[in-house]
Design an enzyme around this catalytic site. Sequence first.
Site, short mmCIF file in Angstrom:
data_model
loop_
_atom_site.label_atom_id
_atom_site.label_comp_id
_atom_site.label_asym_id
_atom_site.label_seq_id
_atom_site.Cartn_x
_atom_site.Cartn_y
_atom_site.Cartn_z
N ASN A 69 0.84 -1.19 0.00
CA ASN A 69 0.00 0.00 0.00
C ASN A 69 0.87 1.24 0.00
OD1 ASN A 69 0.54 -0.90 2.75
ND2 ASN A 69 -0.91 0.63 3.49
N ILE A 70 0.39 2.26 -0.69
CA ILE A 70 1.11 3.52 -0.83
C ILE A 70 0.10 4.63 -0.57
CG2 ILE A 70 2.47 4.99 -2.37
CD1 ILE A 70 3.00 2.33 -4.00
N GLU A 71 0.25 5.31 0.57
CA GLU A 71 -0.73 6.31 0.98
C GLU A 71 -0.35 7.71 0.50
OE1 GLU A 71 -2.23 4.07 5.01
OE2 GLU A 71 -1.05 5.88 5.23
N CYS A 105 -10.49 -2.90 -4.31
CA CYS A 105 -9.60 -3.97 -4.75
C CYS A 105 -10.39 -5.19 -5.19
CB CYS A 105 -8.62 -4.35 -3.64
SG CYS A 105 -7.37 -3.08 -3.37
N CYS A 132 -3.88 0.61 -2.78
CA CYS A 132 -3.73 -0.57 -1.95
C CYS A 132 -2.72 -1.54 -2.53
CB CYS A 132 -5.08 -1.28 -1.82
SG CYS A 132 -6.35 -0.29 -1.02
N GLU A 152 -3.04 -4.75 -3.11
CA GLU A 152 -3.61 -5.65 -4.10
C GLU A 152 -3.66 -5.01 -5.48
OE1 GLU A 152 -5.90 -6.32 -0.17
OE2 GLU A 152 -4.88 -4.69 -1.19
N CYS A 154 -10.03 -4.56 0.21
CA CYS A 154 -11.11 -3.58 0.32
C CYS A 154 -12.07 -3.73 -0.87
CB CYS A 154 -10.55 -2.16 0.39
SG CYS A 154 -9.95 -1.52 -1.19
#
Length: 144
Positions: free
Chosen positions: A44-46, A97, A55, A57, A94
Amino acid sequence: MEFDRRALIRAAVAARKNAYAPYSHFAVGAALLTKSGRVYTGCNIECASFSPTNCAERTALFKAVSEGEREFSAIAVVGARLDAPDDSLVTSPCGVCRQMLYEFCGGALTVVMAKGEDDWTERRLGELLPLGFGPEKLSDARGE
């Protein structure tokens, strides 16, 4: 299809180490197995504005699709708080995803949600996204 779940989980755990999660403090790694046997990983990369956050996935899926892959067998997902990376939680994809995975994989994709190599649960994507909406629905809508 049979595959090495522990190896897929190990790949997801390794990918989780690259997560950029300064806001949620929740790191997720994913490892997506193609039908050809290749594994694509993602984390994940926010982002501070949240909506552009990606996310794990989808990162794995986008990497695979951008390399020409279109057929997939399974995905492993692991998640843990950044301050307790050895204390994994069963982490499910989620909704966004699930929808993206459904687009390329359909309901038969095996989703392995793991705490570790010896502790996981798995479901078919169709169980996680019942009555999923995919490309076949658009074909039906056009009368094809």
